[in-house]
Design an enzyme around this catalytic site. Sequence first.
Site, PDB file in Angstrom:
ATOM      1  N   CYS A  90      11.993  -7.210   1.558  1.00 13.97           N
ATOM      2  CA  CYS A  90      12.868  -5.987   1.987  1.00 13.97           C
ATOM      3  C   CYS A  90      13.463  -6.544   3.775  1.00 13.97           C
ATOM      4  O   CYS A  90      13.116  -7.051   4.266  1.00 13.97           O
ATOM      5  CB  CYS A  90      12.328  -4.774   1.830  1.00 13.97           C
ATOM      6  SG  CYS A  90      11.148  -4.347   3.220  1.00 13.97           S
ATOM      7  N   CYS A 105       4.797  -2.606   2.839  1.00 17.36           N
ATOM      8  CA  CYS A 105       5.029  -3.693   1.868  1.00 17.36           C
ATOM      9  C   CYS A 105       3.985  -4.946   2.063  1.00 17.36           C
ATOM     10  O   CYS A 105       3.231  -4.778   3.450  1.00 17.36           O
ATOM     11  CB  CYS A 105       6.191  -4.379   2.537  1.00 17.36           C
ATOM     12  SG  CYS A 105       7.848  -3.500   1.911  1.00 17.36           S
ATOM     13  N   ILE A 109       0.803  -1.191  -0.090  1.00 14.69           N
ATOM     14  CA  ILE A 109       0.011  -0.154  -0.115  1.00 14.69           C
ATOM     15  C   ILE A 109       0.761   1.143   0.023  1.00 14.69           C
ATOM     16  O   ILE A 109       1.703   1.509   1.029  1.00 14.69           O
ATOM     17  CB  ILE A 109      -0.963   0.010   1.318  1.00 14.69           C
ATOM     18  CG1 ILE A 109      -1.830  -1.077   1.433  1.00 14.69           C
ATOM     19  CG2 ILE A 109      -1.773   1.163   1.306  1.00 14.69           C
ATOM     20  CD1 ILE A 109      -2.314  -1.677   2.676  1.00 14.69           C
ATOM     21  N   GLU A 110       1.088   1.964  -1.219  1.00 15.86           N
ATOM     22  CA  GLU A 110       1.782   2.958  -1.131  1.00 15.86           C
ATOM     23  C   GLU A 110       1.437   4.390  -0.621  1.00 15.86           C
ATOM     24  O   GLU A 110       0.184   4.444  -0.460  1.00 15.86           O
ATOM     25  CB  GLU A 110       2.307   3.188  -2.692  1.00 15.86           C
ATOM     26  CG  GLU A 110       3.079   1.914  -2.944  1.00 15.86           C
ATOM     27  CD  GLU A 110       3.794   1.919  -4.492  1.00 15.86           C
ATOM     28  OE1 GLU A 110       3.422   2.855  -5.234  1.00 15.86           O
ATOM     29  OE2 GLU A 110       4.558   1.037  -4.659  1.00 15.86           O
ATOM     30  N   GLU A 130       4.124  -7.988   2.820  1.00 18.22           N
ATOM     31  CA  GLU A 130       4.521  -8.935   3.793  1.00 18.22           C
ATOM     32  C   GLU A 130       4.231  -8.200   5.078  1.00 18.22           C
ATOM     33  O   GLU A 130       3.553  -8.920   6.189  1.00 18.22           O
ATOM     34  CB  GLU A 130       6.124  -9.131   3.905  1.00 18.22           C
ATOM     35  CG  GLU A 130       6.697  -9.895   2.545  1.00 18.22           C
ATOM     36  CD  GLU A 130       7.247  -8.907   1.609  1.00 18.22           C
ATOM     37  OE1 GLU A 130       6.354  -7.707   1.332  1.00 18.22           O
ATOM     38  OE2 GLU A 130       7.999  -9.190   0.847  1.00 18.22           O
TER      39      GLU A 130
HETATM   40  N1  THU Z   1       7.492  -3.982  -1.516  1.00 14.74           N
HETATM   41  C1  THU Z   1       6.800  -5.089  -1.054  1.00 14.74           C
HETATM   42  O1  THU Z   1       5.722  -5.004  -0.820  1.00 14.74           O
HETATM   43  N2  THU Z   1       7.446  -6.208  -0.530  1.00 14.74           N
HETATM   44  C2  THU Z   1       8.921  -6.358  -0.676  1.00 14.74           C
HETATM   45  O2  THU Z   1       9.382  -7.249  -0.440  1.00 14.74           O
HETATM   46  C3  THU Z   1       9.603  -5.320  -1.695  1.00 14.74           C
HETATM   47  C4  THU Z   1       9.117  -4.224  -1.917  1.00 14.74           C
HETATM   48  C5  THU Z   1       6.969  -3.042  -2.380  1.00 14.74           C
HETATM   49  C6  THU Z   1       7.088  -1.676  -1.660  1.00 14.74           C
HETATM   50  C7  THU Z   1       6.637  -0.595  -2.683  1.00 14.74           C
HETATM   51  O3  THU Z   1       5.531  -0.273  -2.611  1.00 14.74           O
HETATM   52  C8  THU Z   1       7.100  -1.258  -3.987  1.00 14.74           C
HETATM   53  O4  THU Z   1       7.318  -2.718  -3.647  1.00 14.74           O
HETATM   54  C9  THU Z   1       8.410  -0.886  -4.661  1.00 14.74           C
HETATM   55  O5  THU Z   1       9.367  -0.785  -3.847  1.00 14.74           O
END
Ligand code: THU
Length: 168
Positions: A122, A85, A75-76, A87
């Site tokens: 991440c 993220c 969710i950005e 997870e």
């Molecule tokens: N992102 C995740 O949801 N999980 C990860 O393990 C790596 C990155 C998301 C964060 C952001 O919305 C997009 O991926 C780009 O970084």
Amino acid sequence: MAEEKNTKLQPYGKKVPAIKDSTKKLPDMLSDMVCRKLIRAACEYRNKAYVPYSGFRVGAALLTAQNEIVGGCNIENAAYTPTNCAERTAFFKAVSEGKKEFLAIAVVGGKGDVLKDYCAPCGVCRQVMAEFCDPKSFLVILARSEDDYMIYTLEELLPFGFSGKNLQ
Ligand code: THU
């Protein structure tokens, strides 16, 4: 070449030929059927990703010790840093529902419709996993499809990690 594939960090999974010689064993609870179910759920949650800035859609499906699946998507946010993220969305949803024991998580992610690469969690998500999970037994499934996945223990993804144990 064949020997190279048997290195310590070689993941096991259906597409990894070294599985037979690996010192790792697929735990009983994580049958291929369960992996597929988790990957399917992660893909469904990936469709819910809110990603107006990166276009990078991630889905996660967390398996609880009670055999429930809790899903999450990324969710950005326009201010970027509040972005969550997939997870962590899954973990926070589960913990907020009183679930605190977990066995495995499947993660799928990428731009566009076809998953070209594996999407590894991440560092921040690995740390959140370390808060709730046993690094030696918690399994992280990185998938490109139900037929194409790799499995790592959390310890492999976060070696020598810091957790509540260090504060005792
Ligand atoms: N992102 C995740 O949801 N999980 C990860 O393990 C790596 C990155 C998301 C964060 C952001 O919305 C997009 O991926 C780009 O970084």
